[in-house]
Design an enzyme around this catalytic site. Sequence first.
Site, PDB file in Angstrom:
ATOM      1  N   TRP A   1     -19.298  16.864  11.024  1.00  0.00           N
ATOM      2  CA  TRP A   1     -18.109  16.526   9.985  1.00  0.00           C
ATOM      3  C   TRP A   1     -18.691  17.055   8.708  1.00  0.00           C
ATOM      4  O   TRP A   1     -19.940  16.822   8.398  1.00  0.00           O
ATOM      5  CB  TRP A   1     -18.077  14.740  10.051  1.00  0.00           C
TER       6      TRP A   1
ATOM      7  N   THR B   1       0.801  -1.210   0.107  1.00  0.00           N
ATOM      8  CA  THR B   1       0.127   0.008   0.079  1.00  0.00           C
ATOM      9  C   THR B   1       0.882   1.142   0.157  1.00  0.00           C
ATOM     10  O   THR B   1       2.034   1.195   0.537  1.00  0.00           O
ATOM     11  CB  THR B   1      -0.994   0.150   1.231  1.00  0.00           C
TER      12      THR B   1
ATOM     13  N   GLU C   1      -5.777  -3.824   0.293  1.00  0.00           N
ATOM     14  CA  GLU C   1      -6.092  -4.839   1.498  1.00  0.00           C
ATOM     15  C   GLU C   1      -7.202  -5.683   1.231  1.00  0.00           C
ATOM     16  O   GLU C   1      -7.628  -6.699   1.826  1.00  0.00           O
ATOM     17  CB  GLU C   1      -6.357  -4.130   2.879  1.00  0.00           C
TER      18      GLU C   1
HETATM   19  P1  ADP Z   1      -3.568   3.356  -1.473  1.00  0.00           P
HETATM   20  O1  ADP Z   1      -2.596   2.627  -1.526  1.00  0.00           O
HETATM   21  O2  ADP Z   1      -3.280   4.608  -1.949  1.00  0.00           O
HETATM   22  O3  ADP Z   1      -4.193   3.192  -0.157  1.00  0.00           O
HETATM   23  P2  ADP Z   1      -5.650   2.096  -2.541  1.00  0.00           P
HETATM   24  O4  ADP Z   1      -6.205   1.701  -3.777  1.00  0.00           O
HETATM   25  O5  ADP Z   1      -5.637   0.689  -1.692  1.00  0.00           O
HETATM   26  O6  ADP Z   1      -4.426   2.923  -2.487  1.00  0.00           O
HETATM   27  O7  ADP Z   1      -6.623   3.151  -1.871  1.00  0.00           O
HETATM   28  C1  ADP Z   1      -8.067   2.606  -1.171  1.00  0.00           C
HETATM   29  C2  ADP Z   1      -8.493   3.746  -0.884  1.00  0.00           C
HETATM   30  O8  ADP Z   1      -8.987   4.557  -1.966  1.00  0.00           O
HETATM   31  C3  ADP Z   1     -10.118   3.452  -0.040  1.00  0.00           C
HETATM   32  O9  ADP Z   1      -9.732   3.322   1.274  1.00  0.00           O
HETATM   33  C4  ADP Z   1     -10.928   5.035  -0.311  1.00  0.00           C
HETATM   34  O10 ADP Z   1     -10.550   5.779   0.751  1.00  0.00           O
HETATM   35  C5  ADP Z   1     -10.322   5.398  -1.673  1.00  0.00           C
HETATM   36  N1  ADP Z   1     -11.172   4.939  -2.748  1.00  0.00           N
HETATM   37  C6  ADP Z   1     -11.414   4.012  -3.487  1.00  0.00           C
HETATM   38  N2  ADP Z   1     -12.412   3.851  -4.252  1.00  0.00           N
HETATM   39  C7  ADP Z   1     -12.980   5.163  -3.868  1.00  0.00           C
HETATM   40  C8  ADP Z   1     -14.246   5.379  -4.535  1.00  0.00           C
HETATM   41  N3  ADP Z   1     -15.015   4.933  -5.369  1.00  0.00           N
HETATM   42  N4  ADP Z   1     -14.850   6.574  -3.790  1.00  0.00           N
HETATM   43  C9  ADP Z   1     -14.239   7.135  -2.985  1.00  0.00           C
HETATM   44  N5  ADP Z   1     -13.053   6.844  -2.447  1.00  0.00           N
HETATM   45  C10 ADP Z   1     -12.281   5.583  -3.123  1.00  0.00           C
END
Ligand code: ADP
Length: 547
Positions: free
Chosen positions: A444, A185, A330
């Site tokens: 929030w 990640t 994850e």
């Molecule tokens: P990183 O390694 O940058 O965390 P990930 O692809 O695992 O890469 O990121 C996951 C995160 O991306 C999620 O926890 C969420 O916050 C954000 N995310 C993924 N898809 C969406 C979506 N459709 N809308 C909003 N946020 C999203």
Amino acid sequence: MQGLMQDWPLLVGKVFDHANTAHGEQEIVTRTVEGPIHRYTYRDAYVRSKKVAQALLKLGVKEGDRIGTLAWNTYRHLESWYGITGVGAVYHTLNPRLFAEQLVYIITHAEDKFIFVDLTFVPILEGIQDQLGCVEGYVILTDEASMPATSLKNAICYEGLISDHDGDFEWAAVDEKAACGLCYTSGTTGNPKGVLYSHRSNVLHTLAANGADAMGMRAADSVLPVVPMFHANAWTIAFSAPAAGSKLVMPGANMDGESIYELLENEQVTFSAAVPTVWLMLLSYLEDNDKTLSSLRRVAIGGSACPQMMIEKFQKNYGVDVVHAWGMTEMSPIGTLCTFKPGMEKWPAEQQIQQKLKQGRAIFTVEMKITDDDGKELPHDGKAFGHLLVRGPAIVNGYFKGEGGDPLDTDSWFDTGDVATIDELGYMQITDRSKDVIKSGGEWISSIDLENVAVGHPDVAEAAVIGVAHPKWDERPLLIVVKREGSEVTKDEILSYMTDKIAKWWMPDDVVFVDEIPHTATGKIQKMALREQFSSYELPTASQAAE
Ligand code: ADP
């Protein structure tokens, strides 16, 4: 009493066995890194992936060894994944957008034995190879004619490597729970953490993510995965398209609007998946050049929130159905997809779009709940928002080598770090990442909602919202905008555009214009960098409050 059914281990090699026997004639088309379009069939890919496996054994690769891949979506990268997992080794995807130090960290943390690398990325590895003691050699994903002059020690030509073998090979019979893939990640704080997929989790996730109400790929589909194999397991498409027998169209290094458009049309693509930034590039290309889409039926959009105008444009102007998706590395990575339940197809268009803005329903194998700060479960009423927790057989249990501690609570729930609502019908909507939500006067404010509204303004190319310290309200939203080229739009024009689209108290206290917004290696807005950049920013409302 035990059931009396066969013990058929869930290994990813079984996916390619199936693609070969049931869909051997189906095409895989690649825009190669060298330039020309390459075409062949699943049958060809299958034989060559077995040759990769034979070659790896000859190089001394053993079960459990990690093999890095630093590559675009191409047929050679695909063959490599199956060849690597076919000897019981682990593909470790490397994101070329990471900084050199981060790459050094994850390659040495993973102890990659070999790295398969595209021509494009050879210079990156040349620059850091002195720090990569664990790597015994570099397999360059090209043919003899295109081999570059390189300082990489033990550089091996991919085509030369596999040409010595005949493809007569049985996949290694490893345990289905054995490690199969590794992806770190991005780790906005602390070191990157390794998510270690198993054969079983990948196969189960492939089945779940491609249900008819999920990505729903079929043998009749032509599928273009723009989502890179080096990020979040390519949303399973490297497994689910072969499992379904879909034609695969691999975009290689070119993600710009024109290149993607060309592939969509020439290969009659029906389904594609990408992050919003890629779709923005395609939509501007279509608009600027007055193009239409003749075959595309459906696109999956995720990775960051899909803005309303994107859903509207795809549907109204091009007849393409948008499926909003959410997940994370994850989670293998898909958690939810937004497809309709009975009756919704008859809803008024505006209500349908509002529903599609939600990230959707949990796919089978994903359990999901929202809780307050004390861990108490919150109602599914579409209003209460809290920490989003998940559980399931393709969700992380622990990070590689224990880095990052135990990510689960006592009941095995994994905290996604996202804040969300879940409605009565089970549709989840992300409010924000928990560290990005703006805390104003005990309430929030969702930075995502504000960004979505702001990018709807025709003169806004990109928008980010962060919380800035405020003497009375704790934090108030600051809107940071990149203007569309040549635009003279003002703060007041943007704020008045937003007026009837959000609650009054959510209105940003100020707007600043910048040339560029920083992004992470996975293409998300780097909120932490923005918070640092604007840490001493004084909102105009702050001095009024102090008076
Ligand atoms: P990183 O390694 O940058 O965390 P990930 O692809 O695992 O890469 O990121 C996951 C995160 O991306 C999620 O926890 C969420 O916050 C954000 N995310 C993924 N898809 C969406 C979506 N459709 N809308 C909003 N946020 C999203």
